[in-house]
Design an enzyme around this catalytic site. Structure first.
Site, mmCIF file in Angstrom:
data_model
loop_
_atom_site.group_PDB
_atom_site.id
_atom_site.type_symbol
_atom_site.label_atom_id
_atom_site.label_comp_id
_atom_site.label_asym_id
_atom_site.label_seq_id
_atom_site.Cartn_x
_atom_site.Cartn_y
_atom_site.Cartn_z
ATOM 1 N N ASP A 1 -3.212 -12.999 5.284
ATOM 2 C CA ASP A 1 -4.545 -12.669 4.008
ATOM 3 C C ASP A 1 -5.546 -13.351 5.357
ATOM 4 O O ASP A 1 -5.615 -14.517 5.699
ATOM 5 C CB ASP A 1 -4.402 -13.982 3.319
ATOM 6 C CG ASP A 1 -5.305 -14.092 2.394
ATOM 7 O OD1 ASP A 1 -5.937 -12.759 1.886
ATOM 8 O OD2 ASP A 1 -6.289 -14.893 2.526
ATOM 9 N N GLY A 2 -6.635 -12.779 5.210
ATOM 10 C CA GLY A 2 -8.143 -13.019 5.797
ATOM 11 C C GLY A 2 -8.627 -14.251 5.658
ATOM 12 O O GLY A 2 -8.503 -15.102 6.213
ATOM 13 N N ASP B 1 -14.056 -6.759 7.094
ATOM 14 C CA ASP B 1 -13.425 -5.347 6.193
ATOM 15 C C ASP B 1 -12.876 -5.011 5.552
ATOM 16 O O ASP B 1 -10.917 -4.363 5.667
ATOM 17 C CB ASP B 1 -14.072 -4.249 7.731
ATOM 18 C CG ASP B 1 -13.819 -2.801 7.066
ATOM 19 O OD1 ASP B 1 -14.826 -2.956 6.268
ATOM 20 O OD2 ASP B 1 -13.309 -2.145 7.843
ATOM 21 N N GLU C 1 -4.603 -8.889 9.592
ATOM 22 C CA GLU C 1 -3.948 -7.775 8.294
ATOM 23 C C GLU C 1 -3.331 -8.331 7.673
ATOM 24 O O GLU C 1 -1.748 -8.845 8.228
ATOM 25 C CB GLU C 1 -3.443 -6.481 9.412
ATOM 26 C CG GLU C 1 -3.360 -5.225 8.585
ATOM 27 C CD GLU C 1 -4.554 -4.934 7.109
ATOM 28 O OE1 GLU C 1 -3.378 -4.756 6.026
ATOM 29 O OE2 GLU C 1 -5.534 -4.688 7.834
ATOM 30 N N ASN D 1 0.612 -0.719 0.195
ATOM 31 C CA ASN D 1 0.549 -0.728 -0.250
ATOM 32 C C ASN D 1 0.794 0.813 0.079
ATOM 33 O O ASN D 1 1.578 1.469 0.885
ATOM 34 C CB ASN D 1 -1.200 -0.180 1.590
ATOM 35 C CG ASN D 1 -1.982 -1.201 1.155
ATOM 36 O OD1 ASN D 1 -3.048 -0.763 0.636
ATOM 37 N ND2 ASN D 1 -2.020 -2.176 2.121
#
Length: 534
Positions: A357-358, A375, A332, A247
Site C-alpha cells: 500500500d502506498g 497515481d 503497487e 481488481n
C-alpha cells in the site's frame, strides 16, 4: 418430520452451515460483479450489505411464519433449489440486468446515478436468493427443536453452524476461489453446494424428483454459459481477462497500443505504446515534474523517482525512455497488475516494484526522492488514506529539498466543493507552491506541488535540453498552460475524508454533461429516438 435424513440433526446443522457460507459468498461475489460497473467503494459496499440484510430479515420473518403454518421440510428444500438456480444464473444474466437498469436510469435521472443504479441492481439480482436463504434458520429451528429441555442448545448449535459457515464463506471467495477461478465460477461453486444439499434431501426421501431434474438441467445450462461469458461481453477479443484479490483485470490491444483496464465502464488505467512513443494521456504531462525538480535531461544521474500506484508502469516506462539514468521505484498494491506489467507492457527490469500500500510504504521507507508521483486510485476515487493532509505531509517529508510531488486527479469537476477542490486545498495546506494543468481531451488534471518556487525561465531552460522533439514541444505547451493554484478552505483529514461521496458527485456531473444530448432526444422522441441517434 418424516424424512430419515433429518432424523439426526447433523444434516440440519450442515444445511445451516452451508446456507451461512453461501450468503457471504454471494455478498462478496456481488461486490465483484458490481465493481466493474459501479466501483467497489464504501458506498457500493453499503448498498450491498444493506440490501442483503433487508433480504435476510424478510427471509427470517417469512421462514418463521411458513414453518409455523406448515412445518414440512420439503418447503425449505424447494426454496434452496430455487436459490441455487438463481445464484447460478447470476453470472449469465447479472451483467445484462446491470446495464439495462443503468441504461434506463441514464436517460431519466440527473443525480446519484451510480448510487440508485447500484441499489436497484442489488435489489433485482441479489435480494431474492438471499431472501430464500434467510428462511433457513427459522425453518431449521422449527424442525430441530423437539422439546424445551434442549431448545437452547439446539438453537445455539444452529446459530454457531451458520456463523462458522459465514466465516468460511468470507475467506474462501476472497483468498481462494475468486483469485483462482473468478467471480462467475465462484457463484457456480456455492450454487452447486446449495443445490447438492437439496438434491440429497429429496433423493433420500424420493420426492420432488422432477423438480430436482429441472434444477439440475438449469444449473448445467448456467454453468456452461456463465463460465464462457465475461464482464466486457461487448469486446470482440481480449488479450487477458481475469481477477485478483483487489481488481477485475482486462488487457486489450490494437495495432498501436496495449491497454490495462481495472474497471470496464471507466476507461483506461494504463497504456503502452508499441513504438515506445508518448502515451497521449496525463502521464505525458507528468513528465514535466522531473524538470520542475531541477533535473537536467542530459544529466540525471542520482535522480530518484517514487511512483505510488505504479499500475502497469506507464509513467515508469516513459521516464526510463526519455530520462534513462533516473532511478525509479514503483509501489503497487496488486501483485497481479505488476505481473501483467512484465508480461504485456514491457516494464523495464530495472524499475523496482514493491507490492505494498502506498501510504504504508511511505511509513516504512526512509528514502528521499526528487519526484513522487501519486497515481493511486480505487476504481473512480482516491483511497481515503491517500487523500488526507496527514498523507501529503508524509509525501513532503520524503521529498528532497527541491523535490516535486505530481498527482493525477482523474475527474475534472466543476461544482462548488468538488473532489478536486478538496484535494487541491488539502495539498496547498502542506505545500506552499501548487500549480495545476488540465489534460486536453480528458477529464484529468495534473497537480504539481513543491516547497520551492521555480520561475518559468528555469523550467523553460531545462525543457530546451530535452532531446526528443515531440516531448520537448509537449512540455513547452504544458508549461505554458500550468497555472498557480489559489488555496481555499477545504481540507481532508484522516478523520474526515468523504472522497467517495465527492467522487460520486463528480461522476454524476460528467455523465450529465456527456449524455445531455441523448436525454433531450429521449424526452422529445422516446426510445426510438435514442436508437436512431445512436
Amino acid at each position: 418430520m418424516d424424512s430419515k435424513i433429518l432424523n439426526n440433526k447433523w444434516y440440519l446443522y450442515l444445511t445451516e452451515f452451508f446456507a451461512g457460507m453461501a450468503v457471504m459468498a454471494v455478498e462478496l461475489g456481488a461486490s465483484r460483479l458490481l465493481a466493474p460497473y459501479f466501483s467497489s467503494s464504501q458506498i457500493v459496499w453499503t448498498i450491498i450489505i444493506s440490501t442483503i440484510m433487508i433480504a435476510m430479515a424478510l427471509g427470517n420473518i417469512y421462514g418463521g411464519r411458513s414453518a409455523d403454518k406448515d412445518p414440512n421440510p420439503d418447503r425449505l428444500y424447494v426454496r434452496l433449489l430455487i436459490a441455487a438456480v438463481w445464484i447460478a444464473a447470476i453470472p449469465v444474466l447479472g451483467k445484462y440486468v446491470i446495464l439495462l437498469i443503468t441504461g434506463l436510469l441514464i436517460v431519466t435521472i440527473n443525480s446519484n446515478l451510480l448510487v440508485i443504479a447500484g441499489f436497484l441492481a442489488c435489489m433485482v439480482i441479489f435480494v431474492f436468493p438471499c431472501f430464500l436463504l434467510g428462511t433457513v434458520t427459522p425453518s431449521l429451528t422449527k424442525f430441530a427443536v423437539q422439546s424445551l429441555d434442549d431448545s437452547g442448545k439446539t438453537v445455539g448449535t444452529l446459530n454457531a453452524s451458520n456463523t462458522i459457515g459465514s466465516i468460511i464463506g468470507t475467506f474462501t471467495p476472497t483468498f481462494i476461489t475468486i483469485p483462482a477461478v473468478g467471480t462467475s465460477i465462484t457463484f457456480l461453486i456455492f450454487s452447486g453446494i446449495i443445490l447438492l444439499l437439496a438434491l440429497v434431501y429429496f433423493f433420500s426421501c424420493r420426492r420432488k424428483q422432477i423438480n430436482c431434474i429441472i434444477a439440475i438441467v438449469l444449473f448445467v445450462i448456467c454453468s456452461i454459459f456463465g463460465n464462457r461469458s465475461n464482464f466486457a461481453f461487448w469486446e470482440d477479443s481480449l488479450t487477458y481477462e481475469g481477477e485478483s484479490i483487489y481488481n477485475y483485470l482486462q488487457v486489450k490491444e490494437d495495432d498501436n497500443n496495449v491497454i490495462l483496464s481495472t474497471n470496464v465502464l471507466f476507461g483506461v488505467q494504463s497504456i503502452a505504446k508499441k513504438d515506445g512513443s508518448l502515451s497521449g494521456m496525463y502521464y505525458d504531462y507528468a513528465m514535466l515534474a522531473p524538470l520542475m525538480a531541477g533535473m537536467d535531461p542530459a544529466q540525471t544521474d542520482g535522480a530518484d523517482v517514487l511512483i505510488l500506484g505504479n499500475g502497469s508502469g506507464t509513467y515508469a516506462r516513459q521516464l526510463k525512455n526519455f530520462y534513462p539514468n533516473i532511478r525509479v521505484t514503483g509501489v503497487e498494491i496488486d501483485q497481479s497488475i505488476t505481473d501483467l506489467a512484465h508480461t504485456y507492457f514491457d516494464l523495464p527490469k530495472d524499475v523496482n516494484v514493491v507490492t505494498y500500500d502506498g501510504r504504508a510504504y511511505l511509513q516504512a521507507d526512509a528514502g528521499k526522492y526528487d519526484v513522487i508521483m501519486v497515481d493511486a486510485f480505487q476504481d473512480i476515487t482516491v483511497p481515503f488514506q491517500m487523500s488526507s493532509v496527514e498523507f501529503f505531509t508524509m509525501v513532503r517529508n520524503h521529498l528532497k529539498q527541491s523535490g516535486v510531488m505530481v498527482i493525477n486527479q482523474n475527474m475534472r469537476a466543476v461544482r462548488e466543493g468538488n473532489i478536486n477542490e478538496y484535494l487541491s486545498d488539502t495539498i496547498a495546506a502542506v505545500f506552499p507552491y501548487v500549480s495545476t494543468v488540465d489534460v486536453m481531451g480528458y477529464t484529468n488534471r495534473e497537480l504539481f506541488a513543491s516547497m520551492q518556487s521555480l520561475t518559468d525561465a528555469d523550467i523553460n531552460t531545462r525543457i530546451q535540453n530535452v532531446s526528443d522533439p515531440k516531448l520537448r514541444q509537449l512540455l513547452q505547451e504544458v508549461s505554458g498552460m500550468t497555472i498557480p493554484y489559489e488555496k481555499g478552505g477545504y481540507l481532508l483529514t484522516d478523520d474526515r475524508a468523504p472522497v467517495e461521496l465527492l467522487s460520486m458527485r463528480a461522476v454524476d456531473d460528467i455523465i450529465r454533461d456527456e449524455l445531455s444530448y441523448y436525454k433531450k432526444v429521449f424526452r422529445e422522441e422516446g426510445l426510438d429516438g435514442i436508437l436512431h441517434a445512436m
